[in-house]
Enzyme design. Structure first.
Site, PDB file in Angstrom:
ATOM      1  N   GLU A 158      21.214  -6.061  -8.163  1.00 21.07           N
ATOM      2  CA  GLU A 158      19.757  -6.169  -8.365  1.00 21.07           C
ATOM      3  C   GLU A 158      19.450  -7.066  -9.565  1.00 21.07           C
ATOM      4  OE1 GLU A 158      17.564  -5.027  -6.062  1.00 21.07           O
ATOM      5  OE2 GLU A 158      19.458  -4.578  -5.081  1.00 21.07           O
ATOM      6  N   TRP A 213      19.652 -10.490  -8.362  1.00 24.56           N
ATOM      7  CA  TRP A 213      18.401 -10.890  -7.680  1.00 24.56           C
ATOM      8  C   TRP A 213      17.404 -11.426  -8.709  1.00 24.56           C
ATOM      9  CZ3 TRP A 213      16.891 -11.895  -2.923  1.00 24.56           C
ATOM     10  CH2 TRP A 213      17.555 -11.312  -1.838  1.00 24.56           C
ATOM     11  N   TRP A 228      -4.484 -17.086   8.363  1.00 23.71           N
ATOM     12  CA  TRP A 228      -4.659 -15.705   7.889  1.00 23.71           C
ATOM     13  C   TRP A 228      -6.025 -15.177   8.251  1.00 23.71           C
ATOM     14  CZ3 TRP A 228      -0.062 -14.175   6.545  1.00 23.71           C
ATOM     15  CH2 TRP A 228       0.818 -15.033   5.876  1.00 23.71           C
ATOM     16  N   ASN A 244      10.598   0.158  -5.043  1.00 30.72           N
ATOM     17  CA  ASN A 244      10.931  -1.085  -4.341  1.00 30.72           C
ATOM     18  C   ASN A 244      10.835  -0.967  -2.819  1.00 30.72           C
ATOM     19  OD1 ASN A 244      12.086  -3.844  -4.129  1.00 30.72           O
ATOM     20  ND2 ASN A 244      13.793  -2.725  -3.201  1.00 30.72           N
ATOM     21  N   TRP A 298      -0.409 -13.682   1.848  1.00 26.24           N
ATOM     22  CA  TRP A 298       0.478 -13.026   0.877  1.00 26.24           C
ATOM     23  C   TRP A 298       0.015 -13.214  -0.561  1.00 26.24           C
ATOM     24  CZ3 TRP A 298       2.889 -16.315  -2.601  1.00 26.24           C
ATOM     25  CH2 TRP A 298       2.977 -17.669  -2.238  1.00 26.24           C
ATOM     26  N   TRP A 314       7.031 -11.224  -2.456  1.00 24.16           N
ATOM     27  CA  TRP A 314       5.919 -11.443  -1.509  1.00 24.16           C
ATOM     28  C   TRP A 314       6.258 -12.504  -0.472  1.00 24.16           C
ATOM     29  CZ3 TRP A 314       1.911  -8.674  -0.045  1.00 24.16           C
ATOM     30  CH2 TRP A 314       1.561  -7.584  -0.848  1.00 24.16           C
TER      31      TRP A 314
HETATM   32  C1  LIG Z   1       6.511  -7.389  -2.831  1.00 21.89           C
HETATM   33  C2  LIG Z   1       7.426  -7.164  -4.022  1.00 21.89           C
HETATM   34  C3  LIG Z   1       6.959  -7.459  -5.305  1.00 21.89           C
HETATM   35  C4  LIG Z   1       7.803  -7.278  -6.419  1.00 21.89           C
HETATM   36  N1  LIG Z   1       7.320  -7.580  -7.674  1.00 21.89           N
HETATM   37  C5  LIG Z   1       8.146  -7.486  -8.754  1.00 21.89           C
HETATM   38  C6  LIG Z   1       7.697  -7.828 -10.056  1.00 21.89           C
HETATM   39  O1  LIG Z   1       6.545  -8.255 -10.270  1.00 21.89           O
HETATM   40  N2  LIG Z   1       8.557  -7.671 -11.098  1.00 21.89           N
HETATM   41  C7  LIG Z   1       9.824  -7.217 -10.912  1.00 21.89           C
HETATM   42  O2  LIG Z   1      10.578  -7.094 -11.898  1.00 21.89           O
HETATM   43  N3  LIG Z   1      10.293  -6.910  -9.691  1.00 21.89           N
HETATM   44  C8  LIG Z   1       9.487  -7.011  -8.611  1.00 21.89           C
HETATM   45  N4  LIG Z   1       9.958  -6.664  -7.371  1.00 21.89           N
HETATM   46  C9  LIG Z   1      11.385  -6.260  -7.228  1.00 21.89           C
HETATM   47  C10 LIG Z   1      11.635  -4.736  -7.353  1.00 21.89           C
HETATM   48  O3  LIG Z   1      10.778  -4.052  -6.484  1.00 21.89           O
HETATM   49  C11 LIG Z   1      11.441  -4.233  -8.768  1.00 21.89           C
HETATM   50  O4  LIG Z   1      12.195  -4.989  -9.683  1.00 21.89           O
HETATM   51  C12 LIG Z   1      11.881  -2.774  -8.916  1.00 21.89           C
HETATM   52  O5  LIG Z   1      11.262  -1.961  -7.959  1.00 21.89           O
HETATM   53  C13 LIG Z   1      11.534  -2.273 -10.304  1.00 21.89           C
HETATM   54  O6  LIG Z   1      11.878  -0.925 -10.430  1.00 21.89           O
HETATM   55  P1  LIG Z   1      13.088  -0.484 -11.355  1.00 21.89           P
HETATM   56  O7  LIG Z   1      12.896  -1.066 -12.710  1.00 21.89           O
HETATM   57  O8  LIG Z   1      13.261   0.982 -11.208  1.00 21.89           O
HETATM   58  O9  LIG Z   1      14.273  -1.283 -10.656  1.00 21.89           O
HETATM   59  P2  LIG Z   1      15.792  -0.948 -10.378  1.00 21.89           P
HETATM   60  O10 LIG Z   1      15.937  -0.716  -8.937  1.00 21.89           O
HETATM   61  O11 LIG Z   1      16.320   0.072 -11.304  1.00 21.89           O
HETATM   62  O12 LIG Z   1      16.489  -2.358 -10.683  1.00 21.89           O
HETATM   63  C14 LIG Z   1      16.817  -2.754 -12.008  1.00 21.89           C
HETATM   64  C15 LIG Z   1      16.190  -4.068 -12.325  1.00 21.89           C
HETATM   65  O13 LIG Z   1      16.708  -5.077 -11.463  1.00 21.89           O
HETATM   66  C16 LIG Z   1      15.701  -6.037 -11.193  1.00 21.89           C
HETATM   67  N5  LIG Z   1      15.418  -6.028  -9.762  1.00 21.89           N
HETATM   68  C17 LIG Z   1      15.576  -5.009  -8.905  1.00 21.89           C
HETATM   69  N6  LIG Z   1      15.263  -5.379  -7.645  1.00 21.89           N
HETATM   70  C18 LIG Z   1      14.890  -6.658  -7.721  1.00 21.89           C
HETATM   71  C19 LIG Z   1      14.451  -7.603  -6.767  1.00 21.89           C
HETATM   72  N7  LIG Z   1      14.356  -7.329  -5.469  1.00 21.89           N
HETATM   73  N8  LIG Z   1      14.126  -8.836  -7.194  1.00 21.89           N
HETATM   74  C20 LIG Z   1      14.223  -9.158  -8.500  1.00 21.89           C
HETATM   75  N9  LIG Z   1      14.640  -8.315  -9.453  1.00 21.89           N
HETATM   76  C21 LIG Z   1      14.972  -7.088  -9.071  1.00 21.89           C
HETATM   77  C22 LIG Z   1      14.459  -5.610 -11.963  1.00 21.89           C
HETATM   78  O14 LIG Z   1      14.454  -6.284 -13.205  1.00 21.89           O
HETATM   79  C23 LIG Z   1      14.686  -4.127 -12.133  1.00 21.89           C
HETATM   80  O15 LIG Z   1      13.999  -3.564 -13.206  1.00 21.89           O
HETATM   81  C24 LIG Z   1       9.130  -6.825  -6.230  1.00 21.89           C
HETATM   82  C25 LIG Z   1       9.571  -6.518  -4.937  1.00 21.89           C
HETATM   83  C26 LIG Z   1       8.735  -6.692  -3.844  1.00 21.89           C
HETATM   84  C27 LIG Z   1       9.230  -6.366  -2.477  1.00 21.89           C
END
Ligand SMILES: Cc1cc2nc3c(=O)[nH]c(=O)nc-3n(C[C@H](O)[C@H](O)[C@H](O)COP(=O)(O)OP(=O)(O)OC[C@H]3O[C@@H](n4cnc5c(N)ncnc54)[C@H](O)[C@@H]3O)c2cc1C
Length: 436
Positions: free
Chosen positions: A261, A264, A292, A327, A345, A368
């Site tokens: 993650e 990512w 849209w 997420n 979007w 998105w």
């Molecule tokens: C539509 C959509 C919008 C999102 N918007 C954001 C946003 O504005 N900011 C954001 O940080 N993440 C975003 N995410 C990715 C992800 O949903 C969040 O990072 C995550 O849910 C944050 O919760 P957590 O800190 O408990 O993450 P955890 O699951 O504990 O993951 C740890 C860290 O890994 C990173 N991470 C995890 N998943 C992703 C991912 N898919 N893409 C990029 N980084 C990731 C984040 O920094 C996160 O805090 C988005 C996902 C989707 C589908």
């Protein structure tokens, strides 16, 4: 005099540019600017501004304890630096790099100011593990698909491993040079929260510490929104109140999926850097101009969590109430808006940008565009999330649903505002016609 400028790296420890500033100079003055160019676009109750103000106040106290100070400004960075850099005796300005389009142009302008005034501008990598062209395809072009990017990312790590076990995850020992902060007899007054033009928000900010158990069991629990299965560190990564290197080091030991993650996060950061057009346009040009729909009532019901699809509604209510959304649910609500409702979007992206505590342009845009099908590595447009089966699979006991929708299962809860099957077919037909 050497300046260090805090931005998305709000910590004294394990901070790359601050480390080099302190190591190379004897009188390092720290500065933070509440950036009017950013603040003026935010709602007056924005919880992130409260978090930022609290964090800056703590940083200032830490620096005062060191016999130094944090100078806090409110205004436009270019104008503020223009004034500061004119003063005598300024030798260098240090900061950590930020890869968003606005930040790049801001930093370019400040770098040019430095050049005009014969001052060194030194920037470092701190926000990500690999930046810019550090992980590219063999021909030097950026990756646009995650899996090969991740393989190369991990391979780069391995390569260095032979020489130095933790080179890319190393902690910078800033404390060794703390005596090089500039000495201040009378610290400046901290800027009041009210003076920023914002009301204090009482939204709870997740802790910057995470239980080891959560990381250890991350791969098993991360998909279930009712479970405390993810780190909630997003806001801390966003503002740099924790070090990405520190968390990556721990992830490497504890859980590969968690590390993935974090990869990512690097991936989307380099996508935004190499393809800045994604900030307002589709990553893949052929997705531009999808016809849209826009329906005011549906849009309001989506925002307020009243679509009649419990997984969507619970997610939106969680977001509105806490500034967070799990997420799995982010994917469901984003798919619902873009596919079922066929709304642009960019509307959803902007709504998330306003509400999410962990809002990050690169990751939000990536998420998105992925959901709408226009992004890098996106799910093909004909794979459309079914919000009901997502609920059955990921919230089997309806714990998450009931937490956010107390009226679930009663007459008070609305009927679905659109039919899943019809909406799915409408989406398939629209995308198909546009893409063929
Ligand atoms: C539509 C959509 C919008 C999102 N918007 C954001 C946003 O504005 N900011 C954001 O940080 N993440 C975003 N995410 C990715 C992800 O949903 C969040 O990072 C995550 O849910 C944050 O919760 P957590 O800190 O408990 O993450 P955890 O699951 O504990 O993951 C740890 C860290 O890994 C990173 N991470 C995890 N998943 C992703 C991912 N898919 N893409 C990029 N980084 C990731 C984040 O920094 C996160 O805090 C988005 C996902 C989707 C589908």
């Amino acid at each position: 005099m050497t300046y260090f400028w805090f931005r998305r790296d709000l910590r004294l420890h394990d901070n790359a540019a601050l480390y080099y500033a302190l190591k190379n100079a004897k009188d390092v003055k720290c500065i933070f600017i509440f950036d009017q160019n950013i603040l003026e676009k935010l709602p007056s109750t924005d919880a992130r501004v409260t978090f930022l103000h609290d964090t800056i106040s703590s940083l200032k106290s830490e620096l005062i304890e060191q016999g130094s100070d944090l100078e806090v400004y409110h205004g436009r960075p270019e104008e503020i630096w223009n004034e500061i850099l004119k003063s005598d005796g300024v030798k260098a300005l240090y900061c950590n790099r930020d890869y968003e389009p606005y930040a790049l142009s801001r930093d370019k302008a400040v770098e040019e100011l430095c050049q005009t005034n014969n001052i060194d501008f030194k920037s470092y990598k701190d926000h990500v593990i690999f930046e810019k062209d550090e992980v590219t395809k063999d021909d030097g072009l950026p990756y646009t698909v995650f899996s090969p990017y991740k393989r190369k990312w991990l391979a780069r790590l391995e390569k260095r491993k032979e020489k130095d076990l933790s080179y890319y995850f190393k902690a910078y020992p800033n404390e060794k040079y703390f005596e090089n902060f500039s000495r201040v007899d009378e610290p400046s007054k901290m800027l009041d929260h009210d003076n920023l033009g914002f009301e204090r928000s009482d939204l709870r900010i997740p802790s910057d510490e995470v239980k080891q158990k959560i990381i250890r069991e991350y791969d098993k629990k991360r998909n279930f929104p009712a479970v405390e299965g993810t780190s909630r560190l997003g806001i801390h990564f966003r503002f740099g109140t924790i070090s990405i290197r520190d968390k990556a080091r721990k992830a490497q030991k504890l859980n590969d999926t968690f590390l993935s993650e974090l990869i990512w996060r690097d991936f989307y950061s380099q996508i935004l850097y190499h393809f800045p057009h994604v900030a307002d346009k589709e990553f893949r040009a052929k997705y531009e101009g999808i016809p849209w729909r826009f329906d005011e009532e549906e849009w309001t019901r989506w925002k307020e969590g009243r679509t009649g699809y419990p997984m969507v509604d619970a997610g939106m209510r969680e977001l509105n109430n806490t500034g967070y959304m799990h997420n799995r649910v982010r994917m469901v609500v984003a798919s619902f808006l873009t596919k079922h409702m066929l709304h642009d979007w960019r509307l959803g992206e902007a709504y998330f940008a306003e509400k999410l505590l962990d809002f990050d342009l690169a990751s939000n845009n990536g998420g998105w565009q992925w959901a709408s099908g226009s992004g890098t590595d996106a799910a093909p447009y004909f794979r459309i999330f079914n919000p009901t089966s997502q609920m059955t699979k990921f919230d089997p006991q309806r714990e998450y649903i009931k937490k956010w929708i107390p009226e679930f299962g009663t007459d008070q809860y609305p009927e679905p505002m659109l039919d899943h099957k019809e909406a799915r077919e409408r989406c398939l037909a629209t995308y198909k016609m546009h893409l063929n």
